[in-house]
Write an enzyme that holds these catalytic residues in place. Structure first.
Site, PDB file in Angstrom:
ATOM      1  N   ASP A  12     -47.316  55.927   5.098  1.00  0.00           N
ATOM      2  CA  ASP A  12     -48.646  54.814   5.171  1.00  0.00           C
ATOM      3  C   ASP A  12     -48.853  54.375   3.872  1.00  0.00           C
ATOM      4  OD1 ASP A  12     -51.047  55.021   7.142  1.00  0.00           O
ATOM      5  OD2 ASP A  12     -51.937  55.105   5.255  1.00  0.00           O
ATOM      6  N   ASN A  58     -56.102  43.527   3.498  1.00  0.00           N
ATOM      7  CA  ASN A  58     -56.772  42.896   4.097  1.00  0.00           C
ATOM      8  C   ASN A  58     -58.171  42.262   3.790  1.00  0.00           C
ATOM      9  OD1 ASN A  58     -54.863  42.664   6.273  1.00  0.00           O
ATOM     10  ND2 ASN A  58     -55.793  44.627   7.094  1.00  0.00           N
ATOM     11  N   HIS A 106     -56.318  38.672   6.723  1.00  0.00           N
ATOM     12  CA  HIS A 106     -55.302  39.438   7.460  1.00  0.00           C
ATOM     13  C   HIS A 106     -53.923  38.963   7.841  1.00  0.00           C
ATOM     14  CE1 HIS A 106     -58.274  42.471   9.222  1.00  0.00           C
ATOM     15  NE2 HIS A 106     -59.207  41.502   9.170  1.00  0.00           N
ATOM     16  N   GLU A 138     -50.857  50.541   9.620  1.00  0.00           N
ATOM     17  CA  GLU A 138     -49.984  50.415   8.546  1.00  0.00           C
ATOM     18  C   GLU A 138     -49.285  51.747   8.360  1.00  0.00           C
ATOM     19  OE1 GLU A 138     -53.958  52.214   7.230  1.00  0.00           O
ATOM     20  OE2 GLU A 138     -53.347  50.740   8.449  1.00  0.00           O
TER      21      GLU A 138
END
Length: 190
Positions: free
Chosen positions: A64, A72, A77, A107
């Site tokens: 992760d 972001n 984004h 993610e």
């Protein structure tokens, strides 16, 4: 007659190419180009069956990206999309041809390391973690530092089913996040 045969040959070639393209699109994540969740899970199921027959281990790794929401929020984004692509490129360059990289969602990614046990996989996964840390994303004039936390599970030692492996790797990923992130967790704490 020759023209009809030629036409059929061209038509069949184009139809086959279009079908292969559709199959590839159905198996890959549109943004990153790596295996999508469904395709990755099919590879994992098949690999477990093969490992069971050959009595060879395999390792499932879930990773992760740490603090991805901040990427972001701070850069937008588009920068987040570039970060995901960047990480897939970095990981893909270090993996063996027999390994599989997939995007589980958002993610979160997964690695399938075939014919590998936990002890052999640890240095590779640690090198992947370091590669992500040591290779920031250049986004325009900005340098975006990235890091990831990894949880590992070995078949059959940590589980014999896909659900058991996912659960074990996910628990170790969660443990790594709780202990400060940017690390590899391959076994339970002593």
């Amino acid at each position: 007659g020759v023209l009809i045969i030629l036409f059929m040959h061209i038509y069949e070639g184009r139809r086959t190419a279009a079908y292969q393209q559709l199959q590839r699109l159905a198996r890959t994540d549109a943004l990153t180009g790596v295996a999508n969740r469904g395709s990755f899970e099919q590879s994992l199921i098949q690999s477990i069956h093969e490992a069971d027959r050959s009595h060879s281990p395999l390792v499932l790794v879930i990773l992760d990206i740490d603090h991805f929401k901040l990427v972001n929020d701070r850069w937008g984004h588009e920068a987040g999309d570039k970060a995901l692509q960047h990480i897939c490129t970095e990981l893909g360059e270090r993996l063996r041809i027999t390994d599989t990289l997939g995007r589980l969602g958002g993610e979160e990614f997964a690695l399938l390391l075939r014919n590998t046990d936990r002890i052999s996989a640890e240095p590779l996964v640690e090198s992947l973690r370091m590669q992500i840390c040591n290779t920031p994303l250049q986004y325009g004039k900005q340098t975006i530092e990235l890091a990831a936390t990894f949880g590992m599970a070995e078949w059959p030692a940590d589980g014999r089913s896909i659900d058991e492996l996912y659960r074990c790797a996910d628990q170790r990923l969660f443990s790594g996040k709780g202990r400060g992130r940017n690390q590899v967790v391959s076994q339970e704490e002593a």
